[in-house]
Enzyme design. Structure first.
Site, short mmCIF file in Angstrom:
data_model
loop_
_atom_site.label_atom_id
_atom_site.label_comp_id
_atom_site.label_asym_id
_atom_site.label_seq_id
_atom_site.Cartn_x
_atom_site.Cartn_y
_atom_site.Cartn_z
N LYS A 234 -34.88 -13.85 3.73
CA LYS A 234 -35.19 -12.59 4.39
C LYS A 234 -34.59 -11.45 3.57
O LYS A 234 -33.50 -11.57 3.01
CB LYS A 234 -34.61 -12.56 5.81
CG LYS A 234 -35.32 -13.52 6.76
CD LYS A 234 -36.74 -13.07 7.02
CE LYS A 234 -37.51 -14.05 7.89
NZ LYS A 234 -37.89 -15.28 7.20
N ASP A 235 -35.32 -10.35 3.50
CA ASP A 235 -34.93 -9.23 2.66
C ASP A 235 -33.55 -8.69 3.04
O ASP A 235 -33.15 -8.71 4.21
CB ASP A 235 -35.94 -8.10 2.78
CG ASP A 235 -37.28 -8.44 2.13
OD1 ASP A 235 -37.40 -9.56 1.61
OD2 ASP A 235 -38.17 -7.58 2.14
N ARG A 236 -32.86 -8.19 2.03
CA ARG A 236 -31.56 -7.56 2.28
C ARG A 236 -31.73 -6.26 3.04
O ARG A 236 -31.01 -6.00 4.01
CB ARG A 236 -30.85 -7.30 0.95
CG ARG A 236 -29.48 -6.60 1.09
CD ARG A 236 -28.89 -6.28 -0.25
NE ARG A 236 -29.72 -5.36 -0.99
CZ ARG A 236 -29.71 -4.03 -0.80
NH1 ARG A 236 -28.92 -3.48 0.12
NH2 ARG A 236 -30.48 -3.25 -1.52
#
Length: 347
Positions: free
Chosen positions: A87-89
């Site tokens: 999952k994106d930062r």
């Protein structure tokens, strides 16, 4: 016509849109809270077993960092921490992880770290494996003027019915296409990446080839309909069949029960015939080094739907623009929806 962006310096998002009429300019992901994503697992935890299944809320921190923190807290090796996907930062993400229960002392429900915290704990029989996702639910803010928010909201309603091209998002290729460059170096023998990077590079190469086929189908208007010899796939299921009569199957495509598909190249695997196969063959023939490099790495071929239909869609305006909410199957990118709604302001 085939689409071939310069591979050694891949633009941030070079692929053509399917719904090409007016798109308002807007800003997206100015802050982490503009991008909210919640994983949807395809199962319920058993309530017993040798692993803890943790639902974690994280903000502004990447998946690997949380996994490292969990390994330390659980007293296990980093490779023993399970998660279904990255999952994106720069997002508010609700994500699931698993850790072995044997070395855990105290209540893991009280664990937290920099920018993350445990929301729920269950017991599970098995480690959470990569790819074990049903999908993701998104809630995104598009920064638009009041007038443009109305335009985007109306367009969003249309996309819910028509679907969008199922492109891999820009993050798959790294900054300026760096992951694709790494793949070419791997296949050319000028780089020897570790196992983790090797997987990233292989994924980038296959995603690039799929996007090239998808982009060509967008330009010729067949990304959402069947060609002669099409290998059609069922939604949310990794199976399909070669279409002998596109007109007969057209109602199933219109209803969303079938999608045309594109290649994730590799060894063996099912694929199209006739006209559809000839088109894919022409495109892949322009990238023989990538195709052969993928096969040399003993990766199995798969198919991916060219179209994805957002589900459970909702649009809601506020003082800063437009919130949109929708659900996508695992492996599809929210950016594929956003790019059909707005043109990003880059300066």
């Amino acid at each position: 016509m085939t689409i071939s962006p310069e591979p050694e310096s891949l633009p941030h998002d070079p692929w053509p849109v399917a719904h090409a009429r007016f798109r308002p300019e807007g800003r997206f992901r100015l802050e982490a809270e503009d991008f909210r994503v919640t994983e949807i697992l395809p199962f319920e935890a058993e309530g017993y077993g040798h692993h803890f299944l943790l639902r974690i809320r994280k903000v502004g921190v990447n998946t690997d960092r949380v996994a490292q923190d969990l390994a330390r807290l659980a007293g296990c090796r980093a490779r023993d921490v399970g998660y279904a996907g990255l999952k994106d930062r720069k997002a508010v993400a609700v994500q699931h992880f698993s850790v072995p229960a044997a070395g855990v002392e105290g209540d893991p429900g009280r664990w937290s770290g920099e920018s993350w915290m445990v929301e729920r704990v269950d017991r599970a029989r098995k480690k959470l494996k990569r790819g074990a996702l049903e999908g993701n639910a998104f809630r995104l803010r598009l920064h638009l003027s009041e007038e443009d928010a109305e335009v985007a909201a109306a367009r969003f309603e249309e996309l819910l019915a028509a679907g969008v091209p199922n492109y891999f998002g820009p993050q798959r290729f790294g900054r300026e296409g760096g992951n694709l460059v790494g793949a070419r170096q791997l296949f050319g023998g000028t780089a020897r990446p570790n196992r983790g990077l090797r997987g990233i590079y292989l994924s980038a190469a296959r995603s690039y080839l799929f996007n090239r086929v998808a982009a060509t189908r967008v330009v010729d208007g067949t990304w959402d309909r069947l060609r002669e010899g099409e290998y059609a796939v069922f939604p949310d299921v990794n199976s399909g069949f070669v279409v002998s009569d596109p007109e007969r199957e057209a109602p199933r495509v219109a209803s969303g029960d079938l999608h045309p598909s594109g290649p994730l190249p590799g060894l063996d695997g099912a694929g199209p015939k006739g006209e559809a196969a000839e088109l894919e063959g022409r495109i892949l023939a322009e990238e023989t080094a990538l195709v052969e490099g993928i096969r040399d790495q003993k990766v199995e071929a798969h198919r991916r739907a060219l179209r994805v239909l957002p589900r459970d869609g909702l649009a809601e305006a506020d003082s800063r623009g437009l919130w949109i909410a929708f659900r996508l199957p695992a492996g599809s990118f929210a950016t594929s929806v956003v790019r059909e709604l707005v043109r990003p302001i880059t300066s």
